[in-house]
Design an enzyme around this catalytic site. Sequence first.
Site, PDB file in Angstrom:
ATOM      1  N   SER A  79       0.833  -1.202   0.000  1.00 36.47           N
ATOM      2  CA  SER A  79       0.000   0.000   0.000  1.00 36.47           C
ATOM      3  C   SER A  79       0.862   1.244   0.000  1.00 36.47           C
ATOM      4  O   SER A  79       2.046   1.206   0.338  1.00 36.47           O
ATOM      5  CB  SER A  79      -0.931   0.020   1.222  1.00 36.47           C
ATOM      6  OG  SER A  79      -1.840  -1.062   1.194  1.00 36.47           O
TER       7      SER A  79
ATOM      8  N   SER B 253      -3.149  -3.793  -3.169  1.00 34.75           N
ATOM      9  CA  SER B 253      -2.498  -2.587  -2.678  1.00 34.75           C
ATOM     10  C   SER B 253      -3.530  -1.502  -2.402  1.00 34.75           C
ATOM     11  O   SER B 253      -4.386  -1.210  -3.236  1.00 34.75           O
ATOM     12  CB  SER B 253      -1.484  -2.077  -3.710  1.00 34.75           C
ATOM     13  OG  SER B 253      -0.694  -1.044  -3.186  1.00 34.75           O
TER      14      SER B 253
ATOM     15  N   ASP C 168      -3.904   2.160  -2.299  1.00 33.83           N
ATOM     16  CA  ASP C 168      -3.187   3.354  -2.749  1.00 33.83           C
ATOM     17  C   ASP C 168      -4.138   4.539  -2.731  1.00 33.83           C
ATOM     18  O   ASP C 168      -5.057   4.640  -3.561  1.00 33.83           O
ATOM     19  CB  ASP C 168      -2.622   3.129  -4.144  1.00 33.83           C
ATOM     20  CG  ASP C 168      -1.711   1.907  -4.191  1.00 33.83           C
ATOM     21  OD1 ASP C 168      -0.812   1.824  -3.337  1.00 33.83           O
ATOM     22  OD2 ASP C 168      -1.921   1.031  -5.043  1.00 33.83           O
TER      23      ASP C 168
END
Length: 373
Positions: free
Chosen positions: A255, A293, A295
């Site tokens: 992340s 992830s 983000d």
Amino acid sequence: MRRFFILAVMVLAVVAAMAREHKTLREWGFPTGIFEPGRYNAITDVPGVTVGHVTLIEDDSVRTGVTAIVPHQGNIFRQKVPAAIYVGNGFGKLAGVTQVRELGNIETPVILTNTLSVAAGLQGAIRYTLMQPGNERENSVNAVVGETNDGRLNDIRGMHVTPQMVIDAINQAHGGPVEQGCVGAGTGTICFGFKGGIGTSSRVLPESLGGYTVGVLVQTNYGGILEIDGVQVGQRLQKHDFIEHIRKTENVDGSCMMVVITDAPLDSRNLERVAKRAMMGMAKTGGIASNGSGDYVIALSVAPGNLIDSRAKTVTSTVLANSEMSPIFAATIEATAEALWNSLFMAEPMTGKGGYHVDALPVEQVLEMLRNR
């Protein structure tokens, strides 16, 4: 035995620090982009912005912490900050996002920590806000808390972060140079298979383009194929998330939290456009916003005339025209990419939970690649 281990870790850390000089990419002589940074090349170059860290390193398994970004020095709940959040990939636990999207503002400091400490982050930010003079009668606070998962190096299940640590990070926040690398919320993070952490950078537009400052702070814990200023570092080091898939040892997932603050007078709509450009900065580093992830980009404008008085019945603000946004977009991309790279350059190797070890970026090798591109 425990004291001996702690002492040994401290000695090794000192030796490592002596052997490795910590400089940002720019300090090594490789400025990137066309715009100049501010005095500190940090998010604190934006007037009124401060940053505080609490770093938690204990025994052989606790490697975590808290980072607080304070957008202005008044009562943030009473003088709310125009804001927007953009989700590059939503595999994460960003608290407070829906109210920011609904109302277009933020009313607390922005808190970064690890995945399982978001609850502590919320409690700390809320308690801090309720303690502020003028907030004695409030019964609802929308705290914004972001995270990345530091569970490889850190005993994340132990949930060692406390609400008081969050309050301490806010109270310790300061302007000027910002500590980078293995500090605060970046203590236990990993980026491109190397030690990640906290990074920051800024850009100041020339007066002909408004003279505005854009500052970025990041918490890096993501993967992909590392590029630095156009150089294919991950490929040349033969270290990236897809190298020889059968014997792949690093996980592409992770992340990244990105916080963008500017003193340009922007409303939430154009702040969301700015936030999207931060993802373009992440792409310049080789990040791919993989399936697992989280983000996120949090973008704020601290233009003094546009802070939102919580008790006002009407709001009058001056906002930058759409046609004036392109320089701010470019500055955001540049500052984000450099902040992400700085998180790698400033980090130290670390050993954590279960003896798991992560090397720092091999700076000398990377500098040689940059010199001989």
